[in-house]
Design an enzyme around this catalytic site. Structure first.
Site, PDB file in Angstrom:
ATOM      1  N   ASP A  20      -0.369  -0.327   0.807  1.00 28.96           N
ATOM      2  CA  ASP A  20       0.160  -1.688   0.702  1.00 28.96           C
ATOM      3  C   ASP A  20      -0.142  -2.271  -0.672  1.00 28.96           C
ATOM      4  O   ASP A  20      -1.226  -2.054  -1.226  1.00 28.96           O
ATOM      5  CB  ASP A  20      -0.443  -2.588   1.784  1.00 28.96           C
ATOM      6  N   ASP A  70      -1.288  -4.878  -2.224  1.00 29.94           N
ATOM      7  CA  ASP A  70      -2.156  -6.039  -2.395  1.00 29.94           C
ATOM      8  C   ASP A  70      -3.530  -5.514  -2.790  1.00 29.94           C
ATOM      9  O   ASP A  70      -3.714  -4.311  -2.984  1.00 29.94           O
ATOM     10  CB  ASP A  70      -2.208  -6.889  -1.119  1.00 29.94           C
ATOM     11  N   TYR A  96       7.351  -6.911   3.109  1.00 35.51           N
ATOM     12  CA  TYR A  96       5.887  -6.953   3.232  1.00 35.51           C
ATOM     13  C   TYR A  96       5.432  -8.370   3.580  1.00 35.51           C
ATOM     14  O   TYR A  96       5.762  -9.334   2.885  1.00 35.51           O
ATOM     15  CB  TYR A  96       5.253  -6.498   1.922  1.00 35.51           C
ATOM     16  N   GLU A 100      -0.318   3.974   4.080  1.00 36.54           N
ATOM     17  CA  GLU A 100      -1.422   3.265   4.743  1.00 36.54           C
ATOM     18  C   GLU A 100      -1.395   3.415   6.252  1.00 36.54           C
ATOM     19  O   GLU A 100      -2.419   3.289   6.908  1.00 36.54           O
ATOM     20  CB  GLU A 100      -1.398   1.773   4.373  1.00 36.54           C
TER      21      GLU A 100
END
Length: 867
Positions: free
Chosen positions: A115, A117, A330, A11
């Site tokens: 990431d 999520d 994270y 990312e």
């Protein structure tokens, strides 16, 4: 047999480098591209493979309306609820989509390191779209790496447990983006146009609405209304004092306080008549203060605001930086429970050499660490945890303070409970009861490493039951009830989490939005005080449709989006259902807008009473008023017309010159700072571009959603193709920009530090300094087609032979002039609306200054002939 080719995409560039460094053991080759590409050989799924690791820079695409719906004047906000949307590149200049497509050619595997999520899952599918891979394609396989930190252990573990990306979570983000875009833009366009067309001192560029932003503001205004409606009351309380072993002790009254002075006085007399305190009960109790559970994002944001003084936006930026550097795990997680497989000993060992708390860590490892409390497992990431040791010199002051808290909190979770003995002594006097409390800590536990949570020691004298003691004095204390304080950021975050407003990732954004929109102001102690504009908006929503500012409706949306993420609801069905509800609310709101307007009328000044006289209107030849408060604009009270202007700069009359097209007086706009540019503009042309084919405008927004032809965006003179006006691009343009498709234009008020600026990018070209005059001529260079300029040098500093001062030439082909110029970069002030610019880049006559690049093999001639 040729080795496998594998493309890995992270990312952020820093995470891509960390992944490549771990997998290659530091043996890698890095080459430049849109984002860096790291290449090395490695064993992938049991086979020898050639690995390429690169990255995106956040979302590759953004959701937006097509051009037909961009112009605020040409579309009805109601139509936006059913308007089509499309995805456009978030940052076209970086060319991430093209970069990914090129790097994916010939690759048989794609590994996604985004990431972990929902947003990261959505970016996964953006990357898949750019690379041309298909999720279920047996020949070109897509893999998803799930990790919580960029440590070697986590990276290798993720590589050993590759999974498929989750399309449902990606669709949930698509649903939220479409709902927020259509609802927010529809309400914002209507409100902004309606109220800024009537009032001059709103001091906000947009009167925005957001399904999350507005309920967030609602919490702040609700607390404000509680404060303003609060009526203080007097109260009285009794406090007997006694002296025991030379120690004066103040006792607390069991009744606490009374709101009737006569009754309180009566009790004081009864107590004083007795005068003797009798000990009626002594109780000792061992109590514990339990150690904290794991740290999640919301709790980190609350502590950062209340204890460290960092706003949520800044706190998340610091946390993300610590994460990408590998210092913490994270930072976006809802979980406070550690997984059963979590390596506590390994994490503690990584902190054992820290100069600040290394000794405490060694003690925990030697004596045994406590089992963390069972918290909430949201199924996303483990709690935020330190991954390696750091010092303040390594991180900088702000990041160090946040990192310190993460470390201390983690150490607190594996430390014993704090234990203390609480002693309470009860007294009787005049049939009234009083008490005192003492506290003595026996085991510090986790409060040793988290001292701000320590129990306050309070010593009291020794007493025996039925002991009688003479009272030294009895005070009747008078006090007043006090209103609550303004909502703090920490309290607001708690309310947002409790009511389902936003996510751990978006909460900082919503709070930052209401601050930037001037709806609230951050005061000392990170308290949020709503402004007049914020209060008036919420009161208006409450008058028309309270649902618009209550958290219930957003909480419902979040629940529906969660169902999409779990695969339990259809993405398009949820979007259509929610938009249909808001469409009905919007229609009702528009019909009832006069109810809110009445509140605005009581608080804000009409345009006719605002601003100062500045320039003449070309229609009525009367003076217009300049309203400097955001958004700055001109208002003609005779014609009742509003002319929007460029934002965030200074504006003044330009020598009382007029536009040859419409007779409006010209203005000069200057951006702030030494590198800020200045340019003339006609208010009427700026709002109503007079020439067809103008496909670029100054000041358009990056998204275009809130942009409007004429709302801070328009056509200044440096874009005007008028062939005769001496302020137009035709007259003042000199040559093509060396860095983009724009044209370098002479800055008319830059003397004595003369310069050219690009009418499309942030390129600046310094011309000979100290010249008395520099002007463009009508002649063109026969070699490159650039405009010939005339320079009148200062007699004392002239570079010309024999003290001559007048010189004409081309800045590209004239050796003297070319040696005196320098390419710089000032403030970026232009964003493309679409299409190509009119310049063509630089070629053989390109600048040799300090510019970034010059383009190759492109005709440097200006394209003035197009007109």
């Amino acid at each position: 047999m040729a080795p496998l080719k594998v493309l890995m995409v992270a990312e952020k560039p820093s995470i891509a480098l960390s992944i490549a460094t771990v997998l290659s053991g530091g043996q890698l080759y890095t080459r430049k591209a849109s984002t860096e590409v790291h290449e090395f050989d490695w064993m992938f799924l049991g086979s020898h493979a050639y690995i390429k690791v690169t990255s995106v820079v956040g979302h590759v695409f953004r959701l937006d309306f097509p051009p037909a719906y961009q112009d605020w004047n040409a579309s009805n906000p109601l139509d936006l609820f059913q308007a089509p949307v499309h995805k456009a590149e978030s940052n076209p200049k970086v060319h991430i989509c093209r970069h990914l497509n090129q790097e994916a050619r010939g690759c048989g595997h794609l590994v996604l390191w985004l990431d972990c999520d929902r947003e990261g899952e959505n970016i996964c599918f953006e990357v898949i779209e750019c690379t041309g891979f298909q999720v279920n394609d047996a020949r070109r396989k897509v893999h998803r790496a799930r990790f919580s930190s960029v440590t070697e252990k986590d990276i290798l573990k993720a590589m050993g447990n590759l999974v498929e990306p989750n399309r449902n979570e990606a669709l949930a983000v698509d649903a939220r983006q479409e709902i927020d875009l259509k609802v927010g833009v529809a309400f914002t366009r209507f409100q902004t146009t309606y109220f800024q067309g009537k009032y001059g001192n709103l001091d906000s560029r947009f009167i925005s609405y957001g399904p999350c932003q507005t309920p967030t503001l609602g919490f702040c205004v609700q607390r404000y209304l509680q404060i303003t409606s609060f009526k203080p009351e007097k109260f009285w309380t009794l406090h007997p004092y006694l002296v025991q072993n030379g120690y004066e002790l103040k006792l607390e009254w069991e009744r606490q306080k009374l709101f009737d002075f006569d009754v309180a006085t009566m009790f004081q007399k009864l107590v004083m008549q007795d005068g003797i305190l009798e000990v009626i009960d002594i109780s000792e109790k061992q109590e514990s203060k339990v150690h904290p559970s794991g740290l999640n994002t919301v709790n980190l944001l609350k502590v950062a605001s209340s204890a460290l003084g960092y706003g949520p936006q800044m706190a998340m930026q610091l946390a993300e930086r610590l994460y990408t550097q590998g210092f913490i795990s994270y930072p976006r997680t809802e979980s406070t429970a550690y997984p059963s497989s979590f390596d506590f000993r390994g994490t503690l060992s990584a902190l054992a050499n820290n100069p600040v708390w290394g000794d405490y860590v060694e003690r925990l490892l030697a004596e045994g660490y406590a089992k963390p409390r069972s918290g909430t497992d949201a199924g996303d990431h483990p709690p935020i945890t330190p991954m390696r040791s750091a010092t303040e010199d390594m991180l900088g002051k702000d990041a160090w303070r946040l990192y310190s808290y993460v470390c201390q909190h983690f150490l607190g979770t594996v430390s014993p409970d704090c234990k203390y003995i609480r002693t309470k002594v009860k007294f009787s006097m005049g049939a009234e009861f009083f008490h005192c409390v003492g506290q003595h800590v026996t085991v510090q536990g986790f409060t040793y490493i988290m001292p701000w949570l320590a129990i306050n020691e309070k010593k009291i004298p020794q007493f025996t039951k039925e002991e009688k003691i003479e009272v030294s004095k009895v005070e009747l204390h008078e006090g007043n009830t006090v209103p609550p304080e303004y909502l703090s950021e920490s309290e607001l975050i708690t309310l947002m989490e409790k009511n389902g407003i936003g996510t751990d990732a978006s909460i900082p954004v919503h709070i930052n939005n209401i601050c930037e929109r001037n709806y609230v102001q951050v005061q000392a102690g990170r308290k949020l005080a709503p402004t007049t504009l914020g209060i008036t908006l919420i009161r208006g929503y409450q008058c028309i449709d309270p649902d618009l500012c209550l958290p219930d409706i957003r909480s419902f949306i979040e629940q529906q989006i969660t169902l999409v993420a779990k695969g339990q609801a259809d993405h398009s069905g949820v979007v259509q259902h929610v938009l249909q509800q808001f469409r009905q609310k919007y229609s009702y709101y528009v019909k009832q807008i006069e109810n809110m307007d009445a509140l605005f009328e009581a608080q804000f000044s009409p345009l006719s009473n605002s601003g100062r006289v500045l320039s003449k209107c070309g229609k009525c030849l009367r003076y217009m008023k300049y309203i400097s408060m955001q958004p700055s604009r001109l208002y003609c009270s005779t014609c009742e017309d509003v002319y929007n202007l460029p934002q965030r700069g200074t504006l003044k009359l330009y020598k009382e010159l007029t536009c040859p097209l419409d007779n409006f007086e010209l203005l000069i706009f200057s951006m702030a700072g030494p590198e800020g540019k200045s340019f003339p503009l006609c208010p009427f042309c700026y709002n109503n571009p007079p020439f067809e084919g103008i496909d670029t405008l100054y000041g358009t927004t990056t998204t275009g959603s809130f942009g409007k032809l004429g709302k801070g965006a328009g056509m200044p003179c440096f874009l005007c193709p008028h062939p005769a006006c001496r302020h137009s691009m035709i007259a003042q343009g000199v040559c093509a920009c060396p860095e983009c498709n724009g044209t370098l234009v002479l800055d008319p008020v830059s003397a004595p530090k003369w310069r050219l600026y690009c009418n499309m990018c942030n390129c600046l070209v310094s011309l000979p300094q100290g010249a008395h005059r520099i002007a463009t001529t009508q002649e063109q260079c026969p070699e490159c087609g650039s405009k010939i300029i005339e320079i009148d040098f200062n007699k004392k500093t002239t570079p010309l032979a024999d003290g001559a001062t007048l010189h004409t030439g081309c800045i590209l082909c004239d050796e003297l002039l070319h040696s005196l110029i320098e390419v710089k970069h000032g403030k970026t002030f232009f964003k493309r609306l679409g299409g190509r610019g009119r310049g063509r880049g630089a070629g053989r006559g390109a600048f040799k200054g300090r510019g970034r690049g010059t383009g190759k093999g492109v005709d440097p001639k200006m394209s003035f002939r197009d007109f």
